[in-house]
Design a protein around this motif. Structure first.
Motif, mmCIF file in Angstrom:
data_model
loop_
_atom_site.group_PDB
_atom_site.id
_atom_site.type_symbol
_atom_site.label_atom_id
_atom_site.label_comp_id
_atom_site.label_asym_id
_atom_site.label_seq_id
_atom_site.Cartn_x
_atom_site.Cartn_y
_atom_site.Cartn_z
ATOM 1 N N GLU A 105 113.332 -15.473 -23.484
ATOM 2 C CA GLU A 105 112.262 -15.247 -22.502
ATOM 3 C C GLU A 105 111.033 -16.087 -22.827
ATOM 4 O OE1 GLU A 105 109.537 -11.585 -20.727
ATOM 5 O OE2 GLU A 105 111.283 -11.133 -21.955
ATOM 6 N N SER A 106 110.707 -16.211 -24.106
ATOM 7 C CA SER A 106 109.525 -16.992 -24.486
ATOM 8 C C SER A 106 109.809 -18.498 -24.566
ATOM 9 C CB SER A 106 108.967 -16.503 -25.828
ATOM 10 O OG SER A 106 109.880 -16.768 -26.876
ATOM 11 N N ASN A 107 111.077 -18.895 -24.514
ATOM 12 C CA ASN A 107 111.435 -20.310 -24.659
ATOM 13 C C ASN A 107 111.986 -20.968 -23.403
ATOM 14 O OD1 ASN A 107 111.033 -21.323 -27.483
ATOM 15 N ND2 ASN A 107 112.063 -19.385 -27.893
ATOM 16 N N ILE A 108 112.136 -20.218 -22.319
ATOM 17 C CA ILE A 108 112.622 -20.800 -21.076
ATOM 18 C C ILE A 108 111.517 -20.680 -20.040
ATOM 19 C CG2 ILE A 108 114.335 -20.639 -19.228
ATOM 20 C CD1 ILE A 108 116.318 -19.642 -21.346
ATOM 21 N N ASP A 109 111.068 -21.812 -19.551
ATOM 22 C CA ASP A 109 109.957 -21.883 -18.598
ATOM 23 C C ASP A 109 110.393 -21.330 -17.247
ATOM 24 O OD1 ASP A 109 107.863 -22.529 -16.905
ATOM 25 O OD2 ASP A 109 107.821 -24.663 -17.443
ATOM 26 N N GLY A 110 109.859 -20.184 -16.885
ATOM 27 C CA GLY A 110 110.177 -19.541 -15.616
ATOM 28 C C GLY A 110 109.722 -20.341 -14.406
ATOM 29 N N ASN A 111 108.823 -21.297 -14.580
ATOM 30 C CA ASN A 111 108.410 -22.161 -13.477
ATOM 31 C C ASN A 111 109.441 -23.269 -13.221
ATOM 32 O OD1 ASN A 111 105.918 -20.836 -13.001
ATOM 33 N ND2 ASN A 111 105.073 -21.875 -14.787
ATOM 34 N N ALA A 112 110.254 -23.576 -14.214
ATOM 35 C CA ALA A 112 111.239 -24.648 -14.078
ATOM 36 C C ALA A 112 112.664 -24.113 -13.921
ATOM 37 C CB ALA A 112 111.175 -25.568 -15.298
ATOM 38 N N TRP A 113 112.926 -22.929 -14.461
ATOM 39 C CA TRP A 113 114.275 -22.362 -14.461
ATOM 40 C C TRP A 113 114.272 -20.967 -13.858
ATOM 41 C CZ3 TRP A 113 118.145 -25.529 -16.045
ATOM 42 C CH2 TRP A 113 117.795 -26.623 -16.823
ATOM 43 N N TYR A 114 115.307 -20.634 -13.091
ATOM 44 C CA TYR A 114 115.456 -19.269 -12.582
ATOM 45 C C TYR A 114 116.833 -18.743 -13.012
ATOM 46 C CZ TYR A 114 118.350 -21.261 -8.833
ATOM 47 O OH TYR A 114 119.320 -21.914 -8.134
ATOM 48 N N ILE A 115 116.919 -17.429 -13.167
ATOM 49 C CA ILE A 115 118.190 -16.819 -13.569
ATOM 50 C C ILE A 115 119.136 -16.899 -12.379
ATOM 51 C CG2 ILE A 115 119.367 -14.687 -14.243
ATOM 52 C CD1 ILE A 115 116.825 -13.906 -15.766
ATOM 53 N N SER A 116 120.283 -17.540 -12.577
ATOM 54 C CA SER A 116 121.269 -17.631 -11.505
ATOM 55 C C SER A 116 122.410 -16.635 -11.703
ATOM 56 C CB SER A 116 121.821 -19.053 -11.386
ATOM 57 O OG SER A 116 122.525 -19.409 -12.550
ATOM 58 N N THR A 117 122.718 -16.299 -12.966
ATOM 59 C CA THR A 117 123.785 -15.345 -13.241
ATOM 60 C C THR A 117 123.420 -14.517 -14.470
ATOM 61 O OG1 THR A 117 125.416 -16.955 -12.452
ATOM 62 C CG2 THR A 117 126.269 -15.057 -13.654
ATOM 63 N N LYS A 118 123.220 -13.224 -14.244
ATOM 64 C CA LYS A 118 123.052 -12.304 -15.375
ATOM 65 C C LYS A 118 124.435 -11.828 -15.770
ATOM 66 C CE LYS A 118 118.480 -10.455 -14.462
ATOM 67 N NZ LYS A 118 117.674 -9.263 -14.279
ATOM 68 N N MET A 119 124.668 -11.755 -17.056
ATOM 69 C CA MET A 119 125.966 -11.282 -17.547
ATOM 70 C C MET A 119 125.709 -10.177 -18.567
ATOM 71 S SD MET A 119 128.006 -14.897 -17.888
ATOM 72 C CE MET A 119 126.652 -16.049 -18.049
ATOM 73 N N PRO A 120 125.414 -8.964 -18.111
ATOM 74 C CA PRO A 120 125.048 -7.886 -19.032
ATOM 75 C C PRO A 120 126.129 -7.539 -20.048
ATOM 76 C CG PRO A 120 125.237 -7.073 -16.767
ATOM 77 C CD PRO A 120 125.435 -8.548 -16.717
ATOM 78 N N ASN A 121 127.380 -7.845 -19.755
ATOM 79 C CA ASN A 121 128.477 -7.554 -20.687
ATOM 80 C C ASN A 121 128.825 -8.749 -21.568
ATOM 81 O OD1 ASN A 121 128.698 -4.984 -19.619
ATOM 82 N ND2 ASN A 121 130.105 -5.660 -18.035
ATOM 83 N N LYS A 122 128.018 -9.795 -21.507
ATOM 84 C CA LYS A 122 128.252 -11.001 -22.302
ATOM 85 C C LYS A 122 126.959 -11.368 -23.024
ATOM 86 C CE LYS A 122 132.149 -12.524 -19.717
ATOM 87 N NZ LYS A 122 132.418 -11.257 -19.170
ATOM 88 N N ASP A 123 127.031 -12.354 -23.903
ATOM 89 C CA ASP A 123 125.867 -12.784 -24.679
ATOM 90 C C ASP A 123 125.025 -13.836 -23.966
ATOM 91 O OD1 ASP A 123 126.714 -11.142 -26.733
ATOM 92 O OD2 ASP A 123 127.784 -12.744 -27.774
ATOM 93 N N TYR A 124 125.483 -14.373 -22.849
ATOM 94 C CA TYR A 124 124.811 -15.480 -22.184
ATOM 95 C C TYR A 124 124.166 -15.068 -20.870
ATOM 96 C CZ TYR A 124 126.801 -18.990 -25.307
ATOM 97 O OH TYR A 124 127.108 -19.747 -26.398
#
Length: 170
Positions: free
Chosen positions: A114-133
């Protein structure tokens, strides 16, 4: 020992590590690709795979063609310094008509994703709550796969991505 002898020894292996500037980096890089059979993609390689400061380079050839006669060579480059290192892999494929590149990268940052990915440049396209990514995308359609790891009080964010491009011989 003469410079030619030094270059012959260095270029005959498949590992080059932070060499003194006996020849410029572009010449060293192209020589490696030529030795492995990629001889028609020089401009494309120089445009897409500039060597970075403090680099280590590993290069290898893949046997066989993909679809007809082709040559496939992968260059793994690790550069930067401790706590700020980047790993990239560039796989070049030279076919009878074109040059192709698949570029992948891995970067690890201390701290949370969260602190290392710029939310202005990147958006979450796939949440994988059962995975590490978690998969992110940017406005250009590039995907970034991020994984947060924890060891005691230490957190790190591992970010991985890839792109593909092509060009005419030259």
């Amino acid at each position: 020992m003469k410079i030619r002898s030094i270059l012959a020894v260095v270029l005959s292996s498949s590992f080059i590590s932070a060499l003194p500037a006996y020849a410029n980096d572009d010449q060293l890089l192209l020589k490696q690709f030529h030795d492995y059979g990629i001889k028609k993609c020089d401009a494309f390689i120089i445009e897409k795979s500039k060597l970075k400061g403090g680099w280590s380079l590993f290069i290898n050839k893949h046997a066989g063609g993909i679809d007809g006669p082709s040559t496939e060579v992968t260059m793994t480059q690790i550069f930067g310094s401790k706590d700020d290192t980047v790993k990239t892999e560039d796989t070049y494929i030279q076919t009878s008509k074109k040059c192709f590149l698949r570029h992948t990268w891995t970067v690890t940052f201390p701290g949370s994703c969260e602190s290392n990915i710029d939310g202005n440049a990147w958006y979450i396209s796939t949440k994988m709550p059962n995975k590490d990514y978690t998969t992110y995308k940017n406005s250009g359609g590039i995907e970034l796969h991020a994984k947060e790891i924890s060891m005691g009080n230490f957190k790190a964010c591992v970010q991985e991505g890839s792109s593909r491009s092509s060009a005419a011989h030259g």
